[in-house]
Scaffold this active site. Structure first.
Site: not given
Length: 475
Positions: A77, A152, A176
């Site tokens: 990520k 996210s 997220s």
């Protein structure tokens, strides 16, 4: 034999263990797909083919039995630093930043035998529940590219849904992992606070942010979860005195067995109901109804419940969200100008808060944690809708009005943030496909340290509903 990406992560791991494929062959397959397909989706912000193939070749010289995800491709990520690889945090502020050291969660994935193909997209500093950054562009939903992938961990979820990765690690500070997993038709597990050593939540503001897996199947999620909990496959060093209870054997075993009959609560209330008019769309209710009916047919106890109204939660969480942006390293007018409007608004609000306001908000949320655990304690697990709406169109969120943007996020995701505040585990499962071809999921909330129960229930539903057989148009 089908194409490699058509196999589940467990099946790909089996092929690696048997020697029917190799880490290099698998990495090369996914890199080719990335080059050909990701332009439609925008799942990755940086691809590192040379480093990935070098890593794969190095693994081939090691013992395949020594690492739990030996040879399987993953993505980092873009909120996580990997030494020598550009890390943008989804922001133009870090456009030229290349870290010298890797974060603990990246080191854990390396220790577990993963092969990083690059960086998956995240919104700016992971703050919103959608992945549409000015720095890297929009991450689109593989089921319908006019829709967003959520956030996210939007890049991670889009990559798995589109067959660009077998599974992916993500982080979850207010939903997220679960939000993009639900939007993209995947399994997403948010662990208990303290469970994953490399990103436990204990050292984050309010104890919110933990790392967990995103995958197509429950057993795939369990395989990656085991690697996050015990990267070397044998023991879990932990940098904090506080930690979640030890698991009853590997989580993969619990997911594979899928055993047990449980007493389950069902609710459509959330911690936001006193502050906002939360409306749950019919598709979300249909997914919940399908999951409940299926579980009832399997002999689980089902009981409806509702949360006690709590007017203190909404303003306290809002304060914490704003405070979390206060430390973003933008000080000069030029640096602030590089931030997106929502982030700039959050930074301003966060820096205007008084210490007393933050302390009071944290105290409120600690009390809420105790209250929620008490209210759910008579159940082995509790079901809610995963999201209140179908996946949102690209550009749906108001970037110019921070207050309105916050409300939009709440109305889309009312069931997620309270689980981070309470430190409880929760899993999202893609139980339903709508007439329009969109995935809709349910969330199942567990007891503290209760991930094994969530995985067992998930496997039972997966065997009946067979969501792993569904594939998006971008596949």
């Amino acid at each position: 034999m089908g194409e490699l990406h058509e196999y589940t992560a467990i099946e790909q791991w089996t092929l690696l263990q048997s020697g029917e494929t190799s880490p290099t062959e698998l990495a090369a397959h996914y890199l080719e797909r990335l080059a050909r397909i990701d332009g439609e989706v925008g799942a990755f912000v940086t691809v590192t083919p040379d480093a990935a193939l070098e890593r794969a070749r190095a693994l081939e010289a090691s013992d395949r039995r020594t690492a739990p995800i030996w040879g399987l491709p993953i993505g980092d990520k873009d909120l996580w630093q990997r030494a020598g690889v550009p890390t943008g945090f989804g922001s133009r502020l870090f456009a030229n930043y290349v870290p010298e050291q890797s974060d603990a969660v990246v080191q854990a994935m390396d220790a577990a035998g993963g092969v990083s193909l690059g960086k998956t997209a995240s919104p700016e500093f992971g703050l919103p529940a959608y992945t549409e950054s000015l720095a890297a562009g929009v991450t689109r939903n593989p089921w319908n590219t006019t829709l967003g992938a959520g956030g996210s961990s939007g890049g991670a979820a889009a990559a798995v849904a589109a067959g660009l990765l077998p599974f992916a690690p993500g982080s979850d500070g207010g939903g997220s992992i679960r939000i993009p997993a639900a939007a993209c038709g995947l399994v997403g597990l948010k662990p208990s606070r303290g469970r994953v050593p490399s990103q436990s939540g204990i050292d984050s503001l309010g104890g919110l942010v933990v790392a967990g897996p995103i995958a197509r199947t429950v057993t795939d999620a369990a395989l990656l979860f085991d690697a996050l909990v015990t990267p070397d496959g044998s023991s879990a060093e932990h940098p904090f005195a506080l930690r979640a209870p030890e698991p009853d054997g590997p989580f993969l075993a619990a997911a594979t067995r899928g055993e047990g009959r449980f007493q389950l609560g069902v609710m459509t209330t959330s911690a936001w109901d006193t502050a906002h008019d939360v409306l749950i769309e019919p598709e979300a209710l249909a997914a919940l109804d399908l999951a409940v009916a299926t579980l009832a047919q399997m002999g689980h106890g089902i009981e409806e419940m509702a949360l006690e109204p709590d007017e203190s939660y909404a303003p306290a969480f809002r304060t914490l969200w704003q405070a979390g942006a206060a430390s973003i390293p933008a000080e000069t007018p030029e640096q602030l100008a590089l931030l997106e409007p929502l982030t700039r608004w959050l930074v301003g609000r966060g820096r205007s808060l008084q210490a007393r306001e933050l302390a009071e908000a944290l105290a409120v949320l600690t009390a809420f944690e105790r209250s929620l655990i008490r209210q759910l304690s008579s159940f082995d697990a509790v079901l809610t809708p995963a999201l209140a709406m179908t996946p949102r169109p690209v550009g749906w969120y108001d970037e110019s009005d921070g207050d309105r943007n916050f409300v939009q996020q709440v109305l889309y995701t009312p069931f997620t943030s309270m689980i981070n505040v309470s430190g409880l585990p929760a899993i999202v499962l893609p139980v339903l496909q709508t007439e329009a071809g969109l995935p809709m999921g349910v969330q199942i909330i567990g007891r503290p340290g209760g991930e094994a129960t969530l995985l067992a229930i998930g496997t039972q539903l997966e065997r009946r509903l067979r969501w792993q057989d569904r594939h998006p148009p971008v596949w």
